[in-house]
Design a protein around this motif. Structure first.
Motif, short mmCIF file in Angstrom:
data_model
loop_
_atom_site.label_atom_id
_atom_site.label_comp_id
_atom_site.label_asym_id
_atom_site.label_seq_id
_atom_site.Cartn_x
_atom_site.Cartn_y
_atom_site.Cartn_z
N THR A 1 0.86 -5.99 14.04
CA THR A 1 0.02 -5.11 13.23
C THR A 1 0.72 -3.78 12.98
OG1 THR A 1 -1.95 -6.14 14.18
CG2 THR A 1 -2.25 -4.01 13.08
N ALA A 2 1.38 -3.24 14.01
CA ALA A 2 2.08 -1.97 13.87
C ALA A 2 3.25 -2.11 12.90
CB ALA A 2 2.58 -1.49 15.23
N VAL A 3 4.02 -3.17 13.03
CA VAL A 3 5.15 -3.40 12.13
C VAL A 3 4.66 -3.59 10.70
CG1 VAL A 3 7.00 -5.02 11.53
CG2 VAL A 3 6.68 -4.31 13.91
N HIS A 4 3.60 -4.36 10.52
CA HIS A 4 3.03 -4.58 9.19
C HIS A 4 2.55 -3.26 8.58
CE1 HIS A 4 1.22 -6.77 5.92
NE2 HIS A 4 0.08 -6.10 6.13
N SER A 5 1.91 -2.42 9.37
CA SER A 5 1.41 -1.14 8.89
C SER A 5 2.56 -0.22 8.49
CB SER A 5 0.57 -0.47 9.97
OG SER A 5 0.17 0.82 9.55
N LEU A 6 3.60 -0.16 9.31
CA LEU A 6 4.77 0.67 8.99
C LEU A 6 5.48 0.16 7.75
CD1 LEU A 6 6.20 1.34 12.56
CD2 LEU A 6 5.11 3.00 11.02
N SER A 7 5.56 -1.16 7.58
CA SER A 7 6.18 -1.73 6.40
C SER A 7 5.39 -1.37 5.15
CB SER A 7 6.28 -3.25 6.52
OG SER A 7 7.13 -3.60 7.58
N ALA A 8 4.08 -1.43 5.23
CA ALA A 8 3.23 -1.09 4.08
C ALA A 8 3.39 0.39 3.74
CB ALA A 8 1.78 -1.43 4.37
N GLU A 9 3.43 1.25 4.74
CA GLU A 9 3.60 2.69 4.50
C GLU A 9 4.97 2.97 3.88
OE1 GLU A 9 2.85 5.00 8.00
OE2 GLU A 9 0.96 3.97 8.38
N HIS B 1 6.80 0.87 2.10
CA HIS B 1 6.77 0.35 0.75
C HIS B 1 6.11 1.35 -0.20
CE1 HIS B 1 4.93 -1.87 -2.62
NE2 HIS B 1 6.08 -2.52 -2.61
N HIS B 2 5.00 1.91 0.21
CA HIS B 2 4.28 2.87 -0.62
C HIS B 2 5.11 4.14 -0.82
CE1 HIS B 2 0.87 4.73 -2.56
NE2 HIS B 2 0.97 5.76 -1.74
N ALA B 3 5.75 4.64 0.23
CA ALA B 3 6.56 5.86 0.13
C ALA B 3 7.75 5.64 -0.80
CB ALA B 3 7.03 6.30 1.52
N ILE B 4 8.40 4.48 -0.71
CA ILE B 4 9.54 4.17 -1.57
C ILE B 4 9.07 4.04 -3.02
CG2 ILE B 4 11.20 2.35 -2.14
CD1 ILE B 4 11.49 1.92 0.92
N TRP B 5 7.94 3.40 -3.23
CA TRP B 5 7.40 3.26 -4.58
C TRP B 5 7.11 4.62 -5.18
CZ3 TRP B 5 2.83 4.57 -6.99
CH2 TRP B 5 2.63 4.01 -8.24
N GLN B 6 6.47 5.50 -4.40
CA GLN B 6 6.16 6.85 -4.89
C GLN B 6 7.44 7.62 -5.22
OE1 GLN B 6 3.56 8.45 -1.80
NE2 GLN B 6 1.95 8.62 -3.35
N LEU B 7 8.46 7.51 -4.39
CA LEU B 7 9.72 8.19 -4.63
C LEU B 7 10.37 7.71 -5.93
CD1 LEU B 7 11.88 10.17 -3.66
CD2 LEU B 7 12.85 8.32 -2.30
N GLY B 8 10.35 6.40 -6.14
CA GLY B 8 10.91 5.86 -7.38
C GLY B 8 10.17 6.32 -8.61
N GLN B 9 8.88 6.54 -8.51
CA GLN B 9 8.08 6.98 -9.65
C GLN B 9 8.40 8.41 -10.08
OE1 GLN B 9 5.88 4.94 -11.44
NE2 GLN B 9 6.97 3.47 -10.19
N THR B 10 9.00 9.20 -9.22
CA THR B 10 9.33 10.58 -9.58
C THR B 10 10.49 10.65 -10.58
OG1 THR B 10 10.98 10.90 -7.83
CG2 THR B 10 8.66 11.38 -7.26
N LEU B 11 11.26 9.58 -10.70
CA LEU B 11 12.47 9.54 -11.53
C LEU B 11 13.51 10.56 -11.09
CD1 LEU B 11 10.84 9.09 -15.06
CD2 LEU B 11 11.63 7.33 -13.48
N LEU B 12 13.38 11.05 -9.87
CA LEU B 12 14.34 11.98 -9.28
C LEU B 12 14.92 11.34 -8.03
CD1 LEU B 12 12.27 15.26 -9.69
CD2 LEU B 12 14.24 14.52 -11.05
N THR B 13 15.44 10.14 -8.22
CA THR B 13 15.88 9.31 -7.10
C THR B 13 17.25 8.75 -7.37
OG1 THR B 13 13.57 8.66 -6.85
CG2 THR B 13 15.18 7.37 -5.66
N GLY B 14 18.08 8.72 -6.35
CA GLY B 14 19.38 8.07 -6.45
C GLY B 14 19.32 6.71 -5.76
N TYR B 15 20.07 5.76 -6.30
CA TYR B 15 20.10 4.41 -5.75
C TYR B 15 21.53 4.07 -5.35
CZ TYR B 15 15.57 3.92 -8.07
OH TYR B 15 14.28 4.09 -8.46
N ALA B 16 21.70 3.45 -4.21
CA ALA B 16 23.01 3.00 -3.77
C ALA B 16 22.86 1.60 -3.20
CB ALA B 16 23.58 3.95 -2.72
#
Length: 115
Positions: free
Chosen positions: A4-12, A14-29
């Motif tokens: 449950t803890a791993v699943h919760s951290l993975s979901a959090e 995922h959401h943080a990465i998605w939000q970062l990508g939406q800013t369009l101020l992100t670098g990808y490597a």
């Protein structure tokens, strides 16, 4: 509990990465790498094919006051990039190398005559 803890951290994450990508101020490597997963117990069913080809990715925020207007040249660069399959390479003009950058800022010799 651990699941449950791993699943919760993975979901959090995922959401943080998605939000970062939406800013369009992100670098990808991205990095492609090989891992040889050797086992001490060889069986006929699992032969010696232990080499795995993997790709890792890194998403990082562009910081120090970068705003979307700073990146307005990105579209122009992509339209002229030799990596863009939509580009007519014949109309780009002569290709220049890194040596052409040396003439942008002339480096004057110091007291010892070194540059």
């Amino acid at each position: 509990m651990i699941h449950t803890a791993v699943h919760s951290l993975s979901a959090e994450s995922h959401h943080a990465i998605w939000q970062l990508g939406q800013t369009l101020l992100t670098g990808y490597a991205y990095n492609n790498f090989d891992v040889d997963l050797k086992s001490t117990n060889h069986t006929v069913k699992h032969s010696t094919d232990t080499l795995k080809h993997l790709t890792s990715g890194l998403l990082f925020p562009l910081v120090h006051g970068v705003v979307q207007d700073d990146l307005c040249c990105s579209q122009t660069l992509w339209e002229r990039s030799p990596l863009n399959p939509q580009v007519d390479q014949l109309n780009l003009g002569p290709q220049r190398g890194w040596e052409n950058l040396l003439s942008i800022h002339h480096d004057l010799p110091d007291e010892a005559g070194l540059m």
